[in-house]
Design a protein around this motif. Sequence first.
Motif, mmCIF file in Angstrom:
data_model
loop_
_atom_site.group_PDB
_atom_site.id
_atom_site.type_symbol
_atom_site.label_atom_id
_atom_site.label_comp_id
_atom_site.label_asym_id
_atom_site.label_seq_id
_atom_site.Cartn_x
_atom_site.Cartn_y
_atom_site.Cartn_z
ATOM 1 N N ARG A 187 8.283 -6.702 -5.621
ATOM 2 C CA ARG A 187 8.255 -7.803 -4.647
ATOM 3 C C ARG A 187 9.668 -8.095 -4.148
ATOM 4 O O ARG A 187 9.883 -8.316 -2.959
ATOM 5 N N ARG A 202 0.842 -1.206 0.000
ATOM 6 C CA ARG A 202 0.000 0.000 0.000
ATOM 7 C C ARG A 202 0.874 1.252 0.000
ATOM 8 O O ARG A 202 0.570 2.238 -0.690
ATOM 9 N N ASP A 232 1.485 -13.985 0.255
ATOM 10 C CA ASP A 232 2.498 -14.977 -0.129
ATOM 11 C C ASP A 232 3.407 -15.316 1.039
ATOM 12 O O ASP A 232 4.558 -15.695 0.843
ATOM 13 N N ARG A 238 -9.594 -7.062 -7.217
ATOM 14 C CA ARG A 238 -8.291 -7.128 -6.541
ATOM 15 C C ARG A 238 -7.897 -8.596 -6.314
ATOM 16 O O ARG A 238 -6.753 -8.979 -6.565
ATOM 17 N N ASP A 265 -4.637 -10.461 -7.774
ATOM 18 C CA ASP A 265 -3.656 -11.056 -6.854
ATOM 19 C C ASP A 265 -3.466 -12.552 -7.135
ATOM 20 O O ASP A 265 -2.387 -13.095 -6.933
HETATM 21 O O1 DC Z 1 -3.710 -6.913 2.690
HETATM 22 P P1 DC Z 1 -4.011 -5.663 1.894
HETATM 23 O O2 DC Z 1 -5.400 -5.678 1.345
HETATM 24 O O3 DC Z 1 -3.711 -4.419 2.654
HETATM 25 O O4 DC Z 1 -2.971 -5.715 0.654
HETATM 26 C C1 DC Z 1 -2.990 -4.770 -0.384
HETATM 27 C C2 DC Z 1 -2.472 -5.396 -1.667
HETATM 28 O O5 DC Z 1 -1.082 -5.687 -1.524
HETATM 29 C C3 DC Z 1 -3.129 -6.715 -2.055
HETATM 30 O O6 DC Z 1 -4.244 -6.533 -2.911
HETATM 31 C C4 DC Z 1 -2.028 -7.457 -2.751
HETATM 32 C C5 DC Z 1 -0.744 -6.897 -2.191
HETATM 33 N N1 DC Z 1 -0.058 -7.810 -1.268
HETATM 34 C C6 DC Z 1 0.746 -8.776 -1.817
HETATM 35 O O7 DC Z 1 0.797 -8.916 -3.037
HETATM 36 N N2 DC Z 1 1.482 -9.588 -1.009
HETATM 37 C C7 DC Z 1 1.417 -9.482 0.317
HETATM 38 N N3 DC Z 1 2.156 -10.290 1.086
HETATM 39 C C8 DC Z 1 0.564 -8.510 0.906
HETATM 40 C C9 DC Z 1 -0.182 -7.698 0.086
#
Ligand code: DC
Length: 217
Positions: free
Chosen positions: A91, A36, A118, A167, A171
């Motif tokens: 990432r 975020r 992940d 979303r 993802d």
């Molecule tokens: O958990 P969240 O909704 O605040 O996460 C926001 C975005 O961040 C989510 O849509 C995908 C990404 N995210 C990710 O790819 N890997 C993670 N470990 C945490 C979040």
Amino acid sequence: MVVAIDGPVAAGKGTLARRLAARYGYAYLDTGSLYRAVGSKVLRQGGDPADEAVATQAAATLTESDLAAPDLRTEPVGLAASKVAAIPGVRAALLDYQRRYAVTPPGGQPGAVLDGRDIGTVVCPDAPVKLFVTARDEIRAQRRYKELLDRGETATFEQVLADLRRRDAQDQARATAPLKPAADAHLLDTSDLDIEAAVTAAVDIVNDILNRGSLSR
Ligand code: DC
């Protein structure tokens, strides 16, 4: 000790993670806030969250103040986070920080709870405890909708449901570290559970694994 919690949007991961961390005296890292913060930073710079170079640069130069951005929990930033999260360079830039946090929690606690998408598959594949938390789409959308209204944001239930599905689809479909349960994750469906019941179910799983560990030592 590492507890890895993954799952789709608004499944209750954050609440569970915070409660487990408090109960066992572990540190807690909301890894979604890192993505975020990157999404928010790119938007603030007027960039496109899907632009690889811009998003990777934002991730590589992330600061504490980016993590405190006031718009971090908003829907547009959630969608931007999901877009930057599909970029391998983003990432990679965030991976070390998460792994270091898990192995050496900043406050010296004996364990850490990390939640995200992940954690059990990529960030901490050797975590002794892995939970994959889900709930039906409409129920998750209802929870998120209520959260937004409570914060004074304007939203319609239909829009929240559509954003959540978009979303999750993003993802799950990305090539790098997609959202999916680790093979050895415990599935926890919170659709018909209130917070206390979900916490109890998670604590039962954690205790079971902790007790098994102490018996085999
Ligand atoms: O958990 P969240 O909704 O605040 O996460 C926001 C975005 O961040 C989510 O849509 C995908 C990404 N995210 C990710 O790819 N890997 C993670 N470990 C945490 C979040």
